[in-house]
Scaffold this active site. Structure first.
Site, PDB file in Angstrom:
ATOM      1  N   CYS A 248       2.938   3.583   9.304  1.00 35.60           N
ATOM      2  CA  CYS A 248       3.076   4.896   8.684  1.00 35.60           C
ATOM      3  C   CYS A 248       3.597   5.912   9.696  1.00 35.60           C
ATOM      4  CB  CYS A 248       1.743   5.358   8.118  1.00 35.60           C
ATOM      5  SG  CYS A 248       1.805   6.990   7.338  1.00 35.60           S
TER       6      CYS A 248
ATOM      7  N   PRO B 187       0.849  -1.194   0.000  1.00 37.15           N
ATOM      8  CA  PRO B 187       0.000   0.000   0.000  1.00 37.15           C
ATOM      9  C   PRO B 187       0.878   1.233   0.000  1.00 37.15           C
ATOM     10  CG  PRO B 187       0.068  -0.976   2.191  1.00 37.15           C
ATOM     11  CD  PRO B 187       0.833  -1.899   1.290  1.00 37.15           C
ATOM     12  N   MET B 188       0.618   2.168  -0.929  1.00 41.13           N
ATOM     13  CA  MET B 188       1.450   3.365  -1.044  1.00 41.13           C
ATOM     14  C   MET B 188       0.553   4.576  -1.249  1.00 41.13           C
ATOM     15  SD  MET B 188       4.588   1.857  -3.384  1.00 41.13           S
ATOM     16  CE  MET B 188       3.548   0.720  -4.329  1.00 41.13           C
TER      17      MET B 188
END
Length: 340
Positions: free
Chosen positions: A101, A18-19
């Protein structure tokens, strides 16, 4: 096989990370053209956005993307469980909790990497989601934050999520420095510690462990798979997506979806036409394709054409065809040899 049983056997051998601002639905559709087997993840979506935002826009995806997992950002067990149920209703194959994150936004909201300091809360979040949905619930984390000892920090988090029933743990093999490094610097500056993840897997043999961080080739991925259950590739998959064409044959023993990168790009055209008819701008789709021919003849002209023409309001599928015409039919062997 029942749906719940099928979901429980979701294959994490090769995942695309996931980016934020990259792995949107257009990117995921394009990546699925290149590999049928990889597990694909969405950008992180916060629980607040899911509860209060435009769900059709935030969670909508094409059936062709499957298997696709939704990554959630949040820290309140009941709200995460509610969002996991919404994700399952939208058809996602997995729900992943972001515990990695390092941005200022997630620190202010007490989620993301700062949750490394609260392993029991993470366990409670996983347990709440598991109690409400049949799809797998996984966690993506770092090996630690700031001054934490990675041996103790990652060990405590792993024990908490395993006890809560997590279906897999994805570990970015770097610390996150919440004090002193920007999110961009946190992707590169803290040193990689693959050995810590290998030790984690050895200590938790029943928990599927996926390694993330610094993996730039399938050759590296294969080496890691001797020590862990899966690998997750991020920037290399996005910036050089041609590499994904080799995932199915090299890691799964299956035929590649297309013979070469140009054939895969050509297969994207019907999707482009459909999305443009819905009001989407061409650049929103083609920005994800710019690295497809990196290093091969015509690649620079292809990128330049899209960079200047795809942003125009009148750009359409013909614009993309014109850019593709600048790349000769070289075949997969030459493309990979030159680009590697």
């Amino acid at each position: 096989m029942l749906l719940a049983d099928a979901m429980a056997t979701l294959d994490h051998r090769f995942c695309i990370a996931p980016m934020m601002e990259w792995t949107d639905r257009h990117c995921r559709f394009f990546h699925r053209l290149l590999t049928r087997r990889a597990l694909i993840y969405t950008e992180m979506v916060t629980t607040g956005a899911v509860i209060h935002g435009d769900r059709a826009r935030l969670l909508g995806h094409d059936p062709a993307e499957h298997p696709v997992a939704l990554q959630l950002g949040g820290c309140e067990p009941r709200t995460l469980a509610q969002c996991a149920a919404i994700a399952a209703d939208f058809g996602y194959a997995e729900v992943n909790l972001n515990v990695g994150c390092p941005s200022d936004r997630v620190q202010e909201g007490r989620f993301g990497a700062c949750l490394m300091a609260e392993p029991q809360l993470v366990g409670d979040c996983v347990a709440a989601m598991k109690a409400l949905v049949a799809v797998p619930v996984t966690v993506k984390c770092r090996i630690g934050i700031d001054e934490q000892d990675p041996e103790a920090a990652l060990g405590a988090l792993t024990c908490a999520v395993e006890a809560a029933g997590a279906n897999a743990l994805i570990v970015h093999a770097r610390k996150a420095w919440l004090k002193g490094l920007s999110p961009r610097e946190n992707r590169d500056v803290p040193p990689l510690d693959y050995g810590r993840v290998y030790r984690l897997k050895a200590a938790h043999p029943k928990l599927p462990v996926v390694l993330n961080g610094g993996i730039t080739s399938l050759e590296q991925a294969v080496q890691h798979l001797d020590r862990v259950d899966g690998v997750m590739m991020g920037r290399a998959a996005y910036q050089e997506p041609w590499r994904l064409l080799a995932v199915d044959p090299q890691l799964y023993g299956a035929e590649a979806p297309f013979a070469d990168a140009k054939a895969a790009a050509t297969a994207l055209i019907p999707y482009i036409e459909r999305e443009l008819a819905r009001g989407m701008r061409l650049h929103a789709i083609t920005r994800h394709v710019l690295g497809l021919f990196r290093g091969v003849p015509g690649a620079r002209a292809f990128r330049r054409q899209l960079a200047t023409e795809a942003v125009r309001p009148a750009a359409d599928a013909a614009t993309f065809r014109d850019a593709l015409a600048l790349v000769p039919d070289t075949g997969p062997a030459l493309a990979q040899t030159v680009a590697a």
